[in-house]
Design an enzyme around this catalytic site. Structure first.
Site, short mmCIF file in Angstrom:
data_model
loop_
_atom_site.label_atom_id
_atom_site.label_comp_id
_atom_site.label_asym_id
_atom_site.label_seq_id
_atom_site.Cartn_x
_atom_site.Cartn_y
_atom_site.Cartn_z
CG ASP A 227 3.64 1.30 13.57
OD1 ASP A 227 3.29 0.14 13.32
OD2 ASP A 227 3.10 2.30 13.05
CD GLU A 279 22.78 6.90 29.92
OE1 GLU A 279 22.77 7.23 31.11
OE2 GLU A 279 23.81 6.83 29.21
C1 BGC Z 1 1.08 -1.50 11.97
C2 BGC Z 1 -0.29 -1.42 11.41
C3 BGC Z 1 -0.67 0.04 11.32
C4 BGC Z 1 0.38 0.84 10.54
C5 BGC Z 1 0.22 2.30 10.74
C6 BGC Z 1 1.84 -0.88 10.81
O1 BGC Z 1 2.89 -1.34 10.39
O2 BGC Z 1 1.52 -2.78 12.25
O3 BGC Z 1 -1.22 -2.14 12.14
O4 BGC Z 1 -1.88 0.16 10.66
O5 BGC Z 1 1.67 0.51 10.93
O6 BGC Z 1 0.58 2.63 12.04
#
Ligand code: BGC
Length: 575
Positions: A227, A279
């Site tokens: 993310d 790993e």
């Molecule tokens: C996720 C979102 C989220 C954000 C903060 C993003 O890119 O896909 O859904 O709100 O990151 O974590």
């Protein structure tokens, strides 16, 4: 009046991408995103659960996917749909238990489906124990250095340390009350105030996340979708920034100098992660969610010692225009080929307006986070569906990896008339409703044609209401209908594997490309897309699949239609 194109033998081909030399599963994979809250609610509390996903894996296997990617299911106050994680090594009770997770992985494995999970390293929840400890420890304590705490500006520190804005609206800083009851330091949160950013310059943060990686790798996950992978390191001194909160400068959106995104030191982190994954057996992968422009800069993320894949949001944002699609596909393949990485393709996810809705809007494509509401222009669903089916068929005909978002195989549009009082996205609340947020693309899936939540939940409860008309789009309604979008996806995915399109090559068919038409050849399959309003004559070749109506004239490609034609024997097979 239709346009006639020359005989196929005289086709002039412009090769753009050569067949992949080293077959690895993730280079040509189809990965299906599951948003657990909205997938299937087996225990009937109105929130989807892991057991619900396990129960429906057979339906996903029918799509012939390689993997599922699960959006966060970790313990969380759910102030940002679970992207506010309070414990990275457990399952939120509303989704189930670790035992449910293990059961899901082994059921998926039995169906040859890998499980990828979402890792959220840029920030955690304010409920995470490390953040609580940092708050309690006070201004100069080492615990605070795991996050980005700073004194405020102004005579009494009453102003935020810099002018950065949150992605979800409002300032990216929140001031804390110290243990003496006085206003104290500020902490950085690029997203909601409940999501404090980690300080990735601190070695302890790096070690903690390597521990988290191993925890899940040991449980059998095939990899991680990372993310906001481009945000972990912030520029020295946290300088002011006048561009958009998402890092893009205005206008033109060149991603060049945002101090909170794309800092070069980030790559060291992913090099270390790649070593951790190496790993383990079985080619586990890292996929970056990185909004980095332009494409050749994004390709820095997927060199052989870093991430395996990254999302290609330039493709997602492409307008419904043959020339633009060709330009973006070409530059994607060139940029990723240059570093030996596969290109990925994606049309929808849990952050953007679903493509059947997006492609039907006449105004500019909405920015991520800007949903559509009852007061806005309502999309023409028939047009959106036609275009979406054609767009999906084009995407599935391209070489590289593909990401699908749950429900796109049903042709689901966004919920564009969601009542405002049920909205949960922090974007809606932090902007006072001026940006509607992403709830419209996160509505619980329709499984059956009847019942209070169309089979989503055992009790009919649902955390968001479904729109009118979804009974006809339910999986049950589409399953045995050969003209349904579900049948189109099933056929396309089966043909994609049979013809090895994911690991194929791409050459533009010049003679077939009128101004509104796109033609490409991949592994002996001619993919033709017509984005215009006039019909186009198809070459005299066997039609493998088409996105339009079964009643269409056999040798005509209708407006807003895509077709796959057989140019030669399929020499290659997939898996
Ligand atoms: C996720 C979102 C989220 C954000 C903060 C993003 O890119 O896909 O859904 O709100 O990151 O974590």
């Amino acid at each position: 009046m239709s346009t006639t194109y020359g005989a196929l033998q005289s086709l002039r081909l412009t090769p753009v991408h050569d067949r992949d030399q080293e077959p690895k599963w993730w280079r040509s994979s189809v990965i299906y995103q599951v948003y657990p809250r909205s997938f299937r609610d087996l225990d009937g509390d109105g929130v989807g659960d892991l057991a619900g996903i396990t129960a429906e894996l057979g339906q996903l296997a029918e799509l012939d996917i390689d993997a599922i990617w699960l959006s966060p299911f970790y313990p969380s106050p759910q102030l940002d749909g679970g992207y506010d994680v309070s414990d990275y090594c457990d399952v939120d009770p509303s989704f189930g238990t670790l035992a449910d997770f293990d059961a899901l992985v082994s059921a998926a494995d039995a169906l040859s489906i890998r499980v990828i999970i979402d890792l959220v390293p840029n920030h955690c929840s304010q409920e995470h124990v490390l953040f609580r400890q940092a708050l309690a420890a006070g201004p100069d304590a080492p615990e605070r250095d795991l996050f980005v705490f700073r004194d405020g500006r102004g005579a009494s520190g009453q102003l935020p340390p810099n002018n950065w804005q949150s992605h979800f609206g409002g300032p990216a800083w929140t001031r804390v009350t110290e243990s003496d009851g006085q206003p104290g330091q500020w902490y950085l949160h690029l997203f909601d105030s409940s999501q404090p950013d980690f300080n990735w310059d601190n070695e302890l943060v790096r070690q903690e996340f390597e521990r988290v990686l191993c925890f899940w790798l040991d449980r059998g996950v095939a990899g991680f979708r990372v993310d906001v992978a481009h945000a972990l390191i912030k520029a020295e001194g946290l300088p002011d920034w006048d561009g958009r909160a998402d890092g893009g400068s205005i206008p033109g959106y060149p991603f060049t100098d945002a101090p909170m995104f794309g800092q070069p030191q980030i790559h060291d982190i992913y090099r270390r992660w790649r070593e951790v994954l190496a790993e383990y057996d079985g080619e586990r992968i890292l996929c970056a969610e990185a909004s980095v422009d332009p494409l050749d800069r994004l390709a820095d993320w997927v060199r052989p010692d870093q991430m395996h894949q990254t999302f290609n949001f330039s493709y997602l944002a492409a307008p419904w225009d043959a020339a633009e699609l060709r330009r973006i596909i070409t530059s994607s393949l060139e940029a990723f080929d240059a570093v030996g990485a596969p290109t990925t393709w994606v049309l929808s996810n849990h952050d953007v307006v679903r493509h059947p809705t997006r492609l039907a809007l006449t105004a500019d494509s909405p920015r991520p986070g800007d949903g559509r509401g009852p007061e806005d222009e309502q999309p023409d669903h028939v047009l959106g569906t036609r275009r979406a089916r054609a767009a999906s068929l084009l995407m599935l005909g391209l070489p590289g990896g593909v990401y699908l978002y749950q429900g796109e195989e049903l042709g689901l549009p966004d919920h564009t008339t969601l009542p405002h009082d049920v909205r949960q996205d922090p974007t809606y609340h932090r902007t006072g409703g001026s940006r509607l947020g992403r709830d419209g693309c996160r509505v619980p899936l329709p499984w059956t044609s009847t019942g209070a939540s169309l089979g989503y939940s055992a009790t009919g409860e649902a955390w968001l209401p479904q729109p009118q008309g979804w009974a006809e789009l339910s999986r049950e309604a589409q399953r045995h209908d050969p003209a349904s979008t579900l049948s189109l996806y099933r056929s396309a995915l089966a043909l994609r594997r049979e013809h090895g399109l994911g690991s194929g090559s791409l050459a533009w068919a010049e003679d077939l490309t009128g101004p509104d038409c796109l033609g490409l050849v991949n592994n002996g399959v001619l993919v033709l897309l017509n984005t215009g309003s006039a019909p186009v004559e198809l070459p005299d070749l066997p039609v493998l699949l088409r996105s339009g109506s079964p009643a269409s004239a056999p040798h005509i490609l209708d407006p807003e239609e895509c077709a796959w034609l057989q140019t030669e024997d399929p020499g290659t097979t997939g898996r």
